[in-house]
Scaffold this motif. Structure first.
Motif, PDB file in Angstrom:
ATOM      1  N   ALA A  14      13.776  14.625 -64.789  1.00  0.00           N
ATOM      2  CA  ALA A  14      13.584  14.088 -63.438  1.00  0.00           C
ATOM      3  C   ALA A  14      14.780  13.230 -63.028  1.00  0.00           C
ATOM      4  O   ALA A  14      15.263  13.319 -61.889  1.00  0.00           O
ATOM      5  N   ALA A  15      15.262  12.403 -63.967  1.00  0.00           N
ATOM      6  CA  ALA A  15      16.415  11.556 -63.664  1.00  0.00           C
ATOM      7  C   ALA A  15      17.660  12.400 -63.416  1.00  0.00           C
ATOM      8  O   ALA A  15      18.462  12.107 -62.511  1.00  0.00           O
ATOM      9  N   LEU A  20      21.616  15.015 -59.700  1.00  0.00           N
ATOM     10  CA  LEU A  20      22.211  16.248 -59.186  1.00  0.00           C
ATOM     11  C   LEU A  20      22.017  16.369 -57.672  1.00  0.00           C
ATOM     12  O   LEU A  20      22.945  16.732 -56.940  1.00  0.00           O
ATOM     13  N   ASN A  21      20.807  16.073 -57.216  1.00  0.00           N
ATOM     14  CA  ASN A  21      20.533  16.154 -55.783  1.00  0.00           C
ATOM     15  C   ASN A  21      21.355  15.140 -54.989  1.00  0.00           C
ATOM     16  O   ASN A  21      21.891  15.457 -53.917  1.00  0.00           O
ATOM     17  N   PRO A 107      11.914  17.904 -56.617  1.00  0.00           N
ATOM     18  CA  PRO A 107      13.306  17.698 -57.055  1.00  0.00           C
ATOM     19  C   PRO A 107      13.967  18.986 -57.547  1.00  0.00           C
ATOM     20  O   PRO A 107      15.133  19.236 -57.267  1.00  0.00           O
ATOM     21  N   PHE A 108      13.200  19.787 -58.281  1.00  0.00           N
ATOM     22  CA  PHE A 108      13.748  21.050 -58.791  1.00  0.00           C
ATOM     23  C   PHE A 108      14.038  22.006 -57.636  1.00  0.00           C
ATOM     24  O   PHE A 108      15.125  22.581 -57.542  1.00  0.00           O
ATOM     25  N   GLU A 110      14.543  21.295 -54.556  1.00  0.00           N
ATOM     26  CA  GLU A 110      15.638  20.776 -53.735  1.00  0.00           C
ATOM     27  C   GLU A 110      16.981  21.158 -54.329  1.00  0.00           C
ATOM     28  O   GLU A 110      17.898  21.568 -53.604  1.00  0.00           O
ATOM     29  N   TYR A 111      17.099  21.050 -55.663  1.00  0.00           N
ATOM     30  CA  TYR A 111      18.399  21.378 -56.254  1.00  0.00           C
ATOM     31  C   TYR A 111      18.682  22.878 -56.211  1.00  0.00           C
ATOM     32  O   TYR A 111      19.832  23.282 -56.005  1.00  0.00           O
ATOM     33  N   VAL A 112      17.660  23.710 -56.358  1.00  0.00           N
ATOM     34  CA  VAL A 112      17.877  25.152 -56.211  1.00  0.00           C
ATOM     35  C   VAL A 112      18.452  25.441 -54.821  1.00  0.00           C
ATOM     36  O   VAL A 112      19.372  26.253 -54.660  1.00  0.00           O
ATOM     37  N   GLY A 113      17.932  24.761 -53.813  1.00  0.00           N
ATOM     38  CA  GLY A 113      18.456  24.924 -52.459  1.00  0.00           C
ATOM     39  C   GLY A 113      19.912  24.521 -52.349  1.00  0.00           C
ATOM     40  O   GLY A 113      20.726  25.217 -51.718  1.00  0.00           O
ATOM     41  N   HIS A 114      20.266  23.382 -52.960  1.00  0.00           N
ATOM     42  CA  HIS A 114      21.668  22.954 -52.955  1.00  0.00           C
ATOM     43  C   HIS A 114      22.549  23.992 -53.664  1.00  0.00           C
ATOM     44  O   HIS A 114      23.648  24.321 -53.187  1.00  0.00           O
ATOM     45  N   PHE A 115      22.069  24.471 -54.799  1.00  0.00           N
ATOM     46  CA  PHE A 115      22.805  25.450 -55.600  1.00  0.00           C
ATOM     47  C   PHE A 115      23.130  26.682 -54.746  1.00  0.00           C
ATOM     48  O   PHE A 115      24.285  27.123 -54.659  1.00  0.00           O
ATOM     49  N   ILE A 116      22.126  27.227 -54.081  1.00  0.00           N
ATOM     50  CA  ILE A 116      22.313  28.432 -53.272  1.00  0.00           C
ATOM     51  C   ILE A 116      23.267  28.171 -52.109  1.00  0.00           C
ATOM     52  O   ILE A 116      24.185  28.958 -51.833  1.00  0.00           O
TER      53      ILE A 116
END
Length: 308
Positions: A14-15, A20-21, A107-108, A110-116
């Motif tokens: 989580a941290a 990352l986000n 959180p997970f 959200e980061y997948v969205g950033h990654f894409i």
């Protein structure tokens, strides 16, 4: 009242996801805005890249290649890796979207969205950079890219047929992480070789590396969650390694095409010899990564402190 214990791994994940986000919001970029497309990479800078990047360096096959030819070779090489990277990231997007099913927590997701989003930006950035370099090569034939496109289409298509979600993600991310690490080495090599930060090639690889440093950390997190028992873990590595070898050999086969375009007596059957004998530091690092992929040692988690 009984206290509820939180799994330390869950807390750590989580941290890490939070960091990352945050970094994807504060430390990402937009190619059209954050890269100075009016800048170029000079012929002198391309000449400096040749000995540290070229498959032919130190092999004797380039003995008749003059300074002008080395500059042209180095330009073609940048177009080659940028094009391969752009196509890889384009074809990976559909598989990355399936990561949403792995963990529904905000959180997970959200980061997948950033990654894409970042991979979409990388695709357009590398395409535009390749076009800019090609514009500095009037009369040169375009690098063949159809084979690379077909190869990557089939790699991702076959990877999608792997049974079992954990095994499928393990194969995909092991292969994809190998490719990301190659591009991080590309950035480090350019940074050491071209001190002028405004050089277009230096700008492109530096911006890309800023995002990729986070991506490899996230890859490691997902690989840890998808960790399989012994035999299946070995199977995942054995399936990912040929994908990395095929990608590397296709990219280097294009360098044979480049050499022939420049009049050098090199043939495709020379490729294994060139792989063994090249003295270019970048190539040696890539081949070391391939060996690590085959052994599975590239799965060690990058520490949070390494996030760009």
């Amino acid at each position: 009242m009984m206290s509820v214990r939180t799994n330390p791994r869950t807390q750590a994940d989580a941290a890490l996801l939070e960091r990352l986000n945050q970094q994807s919001v504060s430390n990402s970029f937009t190619p059209e805005i954050d890269i100075d497309w009016e800048e170029t990479t000079t012929d002198e800078e391309f000449a400096r890249l040749y000995p540290v990047w070229s498959l032919l360096a130190g092999t004797g096959f380039d003995a008749t290649l003059d300074e002008r030819g080395r500059i042209a070779f180095a330009k073609y090489q940048q177009v080659n890796l940028m094009t391969f990277t752009a196509l890889l990231e384009r074809h990976a997007i559909a598989t990355l979207a399936k990561l949403y099913d792995l963990d529904p927590t905000p959180p997970f997701s959200e980061y997948v969205g950033h990654f894409i989003k970042e991979e979409v930006y990388h695709f357009s950035m590398f395409q535009k950079a390749a076009v800019a370099i090609e514009a500095s090569m009037p009369g040169a034939r375009p690098l063949p890219v159809r084979r690379a496109d077909l190869l990557l289409r089939w790699i991702f298509r076959l990877a999608g047929l792997v049974p079992g979600r954990k095994l499928r993600f393990s194969v995909f991310l092991s292969f994809f992480r190998f490719a990301e690490q190659v591009t991080l080495h590309a950035h480090r090599m350019v940074r050491r070789t071209l001190p002028r930060e405004k050089s277009l090639v230096a700008q492109v690889w530096a911006r890309h590396a800023r995002d990729e440093a986070r991506h490899v950390v996230f890859d490691a997190l997902v690989l840890e969650r998808c960790r399989l028992p012994g035999a299946l873990a070995r199977l995942a590595r054995r399936m990912a390694a040929p994908c990395g070898v095929l990608l590397s050999m296709a990219l280097n086969a294009n360098e044979i095409w480049i050499a022939r375009e420049l009049g050098l007596p090199v043939r495709l059957h020379h490729l294994p010899r060139l792989v063994r004998s090249t003295q270019a530091p970048f190539k040696r690092q890539v081949f070391d990564l391939l060996r690590e992929l085959a052994r599975g040692s590239n799965e060690s988690r990058t520490t949070p402190g390494e996030i760009a």
